[in-house]
Design a protein around this motif. Structure first.
Motif, short mmCIF file in Angstrom:
data_model
loop_
_atom_site.label_atom_id
_atom_site.label_comp_id
_atom_site.label_asym_id
_atom_site.label_seq_id
_atom_site.Cartn_x
_atom_site.Cartn_y
_atom_site.Cartn_z
N VAL A 15 0.83 -1.20 0.00
CA VAL A 15 0.00 0.00 0.00
C VAL A 15 0.86 1.26 0.00
O VAL A 15 0.62 2.20 -0.76
N TRP A 16 1.90 1.31 0.87
CA TRP A 16 2.72 2.52 0.94
C TRP A 16 3.43 2.78 -0.39
O TRP A 16 3.48 3.92 -0.86
N ARG A 17 3.98 1.75 -1.02
CA ARG A 17 4.69 1.93 -2.28
C ARG A 17 3.73 2.36 -3.39
O ARG A 17 4.12 3.09 -4.30
N THR A 18 2.47 1.93 -3.32
CA THR A 18 1.50 2.35 -4.32
C THR A 18 1.24 3.84 -4.25
O THR A 18 1.10 4.52 -5.29
N PHE A 19 1.16 4.38 -3.03
CA PHE A 19 0.94 5.81 -2.87
C PHE A 19 2.23 6.62 -3.06
O PHE A 19 2.16 7.83 -3.28
N HIS A 20 3.39 5.97 -2.95
CA HIS A 20 4.68 6.66 -3.12
C HIS A 20 5.54 5.82 -4.06
O HIS A 20 6.45 5.11 -3.61
N PRO A 21 5.26 5.85 -5.36
CA PRO A 21 5.94 4.96 -6.31
C PRO A 21 7.46 5.10 -6.33
O PRO A 21 8.17 4.10 -6.45
N PHE A 51 0.11 -4.73 3.48
CA PHE A 51 -0.39 -5.18 2.19
C PHE A 51 -1.92 -5.28 2.27
O PHE A 51 -2.49 -5.61 3.31
N LEU A 52 -2.54 -5.01 1.14
CA LEU A 52 -4.00 -5.06 1.02
C LEU A 52 -4.36 -5.87 -0.21
O LEU A 52 -3.64 -5.83 -1.23
N SER A 53 -5.47 -6.60 -0.14
CA SER A 53 -5.89 -7.41 -1.28
C SER A 53 -6.22 -6.51 -2.47
O SER A 53 -6.83 -5.45 -2.34
N SER A 54 -5.80 -6.93 -3.66
CA SER A 54 -5.95 -6.12 -4.86
C SER A 54 -7.41 -5.86 -5.20
O SER A 54 -7.74 -4.82 -5.78
N THR A 55 -8.30 -6.78 -4.87
CA THR A 55 -9.72 -6.59 -5.18
C THR A 55 -10.34 -5.48 -4.35
O THR A 55 -11.44 -5.01 -4.66
N HIS A 56 -9.66 -5.04 -3.29
CA HIS A 56 -10.16 -3.95 -2.45
C HIS A 56 -9.23 -2.75 -2.53
O HIS A 56 -9.14 -1.95 -1.58
N ALA A 57 -8.53 -2.60 -3.66
CA ALA A 57 -7.61 -1.47 -3.81
C ALA A 57 -8.34 -0.14 -3.74
O ALA A 57 -7.79 0.86 -3.28
N HIS A 58 -9.61 -0.12 -4.19
CA HIS A 58 -10.36 1.13 -4.15
C HIS A 58 -10.66 1.59 -2.72
O HIS A 58 -11.01 2.75 -2.50
N SER A 59 -10.52 0.68 -1.74
CA SER A 59 -10.79 1.05 -0.35
C SER A 59 -9.64 1.80 0.29
O SER A 59 -9.84 2.49 1.30
N ALA A 60 -8.43 1.68 -0.26
CA ALA A 60 -7.26 2.35 0.32
C ALA A 60 -7.33 3.85 0.05
O ALA A 60 -7.48 4.28 -1.10
N LEU A 61 -7.22 4.64 1.11
CA LEU A 61 -7.30 6.09 1.00
C LEU A 61 -5.96 6.78 1.20
O LEU A 61 -5.69 7.81 0.59
N HIS A 62 -5.13 6.22 2.07
CA HIS A 62 -3.88 6.90 2.40
C HIS A 62 -2.95 5.91 3.09
O HIS A 62 -3.40 4.94 3.70
N ALA A 63 -1.65 6.17 3.01
CA ALA A 63 -0.64 5.36 3.70
C ALA A 63 0.59 6.22 3.95
O ALA A 63 0.99 7.00 3.07
N HIS A 64 1.15 6.08 5.15
CA HIS A 64 2.37 6.82 5.46
C HIS A 64 3.15 6.10 6.55
O HIS A 64 2.60 5.26 7.28
N ILE A 65 4.43 6.43 6.64
CA ILE A 65 5.32 5.87 7.66
C ILE A 65 5.49 6.90 8.76
O ILE A 65 5.79 8.08 8.49
N GLY A 66 5.29 6.49 10.01
CA GLY A 66 5.40 7.41 11.14
C GLY A 66 6.83 7.64 11.56
O GLY A 66 7.79 7.38 10.82
N ASP A 67 6.99 8.11 12.79
CA ASP A 67 8.30 8.44 13.33
C ASP A 67 8.76 7.35 14.29
O ASP A 67 7.95 6.71 14.97
N ILE A 68 10.07 7.17 14.37
CA ILE A 68 10.66 6.25 15.33
C ILE A 68 10.70 6.96 16.68
O ILE A 68 11.54 7.82 16.92
N THR A 69 9.77 6.61 17.58
CA THR A 69 9.66 7.32 18.85
C THR A 69 9.94 6.39 20.04
O THR A 69 10.97 6.48 20.67
N LEU A 70 9.01 5.47 20.32
CA LEU A 70 9.13 4.61 21.50
C LEU A 70 9.79 3.27 21.20
O LEU A 70 10.08 2.52 22.11
N SER A 71 10.03 2.98 19.93
CA SER A 71 10.61 1.70 19.53
C SER A 71 11.74 1.97 18.56
O SER A 71 11.98 3.10 18.16
N ASP A 72 12.46 0.91 18.18
CA ASP A 72 13.49 1.08 17.16
C ASP A 72 12.92 0.95 15.75
O ASP A 72 13.67 1.03 14.78
N HIS A 73 11.60 0.73 15.65
CA HIS A 73 10.92 0.71 14.37
C HIS A 73 9.89 1.83 14.33
O HIS A 73 9.34 2.23 15.36
#
Length: 410
Positions: A156-162, A184-206
């Protein structure tokens, strides 16, 4: 929990929970009413899924990895069949393990499929790694991509940020950034995806990865107001509340046309509730703004550190994360205060809280099996009673009993 509430998360995937099979903690149900875990025998690995109380998810089937590496849930949200898959891949031989796990998911999945987790691999090293390299061969990465395509899901994230470059993990040993966490999201429900982004590394190492999707026919949320105990217990708010109450009773209790004391009391409760809502809203906006500014500062420092990896930038980043933790501790203090209030309000009366504690103590002390002197394990109640009789007979040199009580008869 505070960050999940701030970001309005409905379904949360956790990896590396480090829960042991026999020591899974009781998770808070105030926001997330449904918790599902895949623990391990040791305090390592482990994945969990938390579902918000306002999301009408009904579980129908589960698939739990005994190694604590994956957790599959199948059910429905409203009238939509949904499959949730949380995956935590090992550090070595990731691709063979992922291929085997995706094959299991292929026979388990149904309806809308959401896959999330730490794959410990970069699908596209040129874009997903700051070094542009990967220890996994291109052939194995190609096989993994083909398996995901055959499963019918997309990144999903790569789709919104090619062509975008952003990372979810920083390796201090290698001084490099990588995007190891995916949704990852099923391709048959691609129209349901509205947005995707990566947050900040705050409380964890990820860094957390977010995805927003739209589902139809979801019921509207119902809200119930509750007084914020921390406002009343904070001495800095006492003068304002005291002045407000004095002014209210002075203006409404004097004069020939003053209403009855019962009416004044009921009106006072409604009025003071409005004052507390206004004060609480002001404090929440102020605290939210401070947290947002800290997250923005962390985001800028992360971007700068991803480019330069300077030591002074790393120290500023650690200080900003420490400040964020202190701000989030306000929520912990609020929960602790309410727990103390419940304990004080219940006291030593016979009520549900005391009953629950007694039942738990009774369940913990219940004897389900016993081992006699010969090493034989007895699990039936009559056999356990006979073992106790034999033990106390030898301990006190008692005469042999003629017969056991009738309630212990087989």
């Amino acid at each position: 929990m505070a960050l999940l509430q701030r970001d309005k998360v409905s379904v949360a995937f956790f990896q590396e929970t480090h829960f042991k099979i026999d020591r899974v903690p009781k998770m808070p149900h105030r926001r997330f009413s449904q918790w599902y875990h895949s623990p391990y025998t040791a305090a390592s690995r482990g994945v969990s899924i938390g579902i918000h109380k306002q999301l009408p998810f009904k579980l129908s089937a589960t698939s739990i990895d005994p190694e604590g590496r994956y957790l599959f849930l199948k059910g429905s949200i409203a009238d939509t069949p949904v499959t949730l898959a949380n995956i935590y891949a090992p550090n070595r031989r990731q691709v063979p393990w992922l291929l085997q796990t995706l094959a299991l998911l292929s026979s388990f999945k149904e309806g809308l499929v959401i896959i999330g987790g730490d794959f410990n691999a970069t699908l596209d090293p040129l874009l997903d790694s700051s070094t542009g390299q990967s220890a996994i061969t291109h052939v194995r990465l190609w096989r993994l991509k083909v398996a995901l395509q055959n499963l019918g899901v997309f990144d999903v994230w790569r789709t919104f940020h090619p062509s975008g470059k952003d990372y979810s993990f920083f390796s201090r040993a290698k001084s490099s950034y990588q995007r190891l966490d995916y949704l990852f999201l099923s391709s048959t429900h691609a129209h349901s995806a509205l947005h995707a982004h990566i947050g900040d590394i705050t409380l964890s190492d990820h860094a957390p990865v977010f995805m927003k999707i739209s589902l139809q026919d979801l019921p509207k949320r119902e809200w119930h107001w509750r007084v914020n105990d921390t406002i009343i217990s904070d001495p800095s708010h006492t003068p304002r509340l005291s002045s407000f109450l004095k002014e209210f009773f002075t203006n409404n209790s004097s004069g020939p046309d003053a209403p009855s004391p019962s009416i004044i009391w009921e009106a006072h409760k409604a009025t003071v509730r409005g004052e507390l809502i206004a004060l609480g809203t002001h404090l929440k906006k102020k605290r939210t703004q401070e947290i947002t500014e800290l997250l923005s500062k962390i985001r800028k420092l992360e971007l700068s550190h991803k480019r330069s990896q300077a030591l002074d930038c790393a120290s500023e980043l650690a200080a900003a994360r420490s400040q964020l933790k202190n701000k989030l501790n306000v929520t912990s203090a609020k929960i602790l205060l309410r727990a103390k209030f419940r304990s004080y309000a219940h006291g030593d009366n016979g009520n549900r809280l005391m009953t629950a504690l007694v039942q738990k103590q009774k369940a913990d002390s219940f004897i389900t099996a016993i081992r006699d002197d010969q090493g034989t394990i007895h699990k039936r109640t009559p056999d356990i009673a006979k073992a106790f009789c034999a033990f106390y007979k030898g301990l006190y040199n008692l005469p042999p009993p003629q017969s056991l009580p009738s309630r212990f008869a087989a």
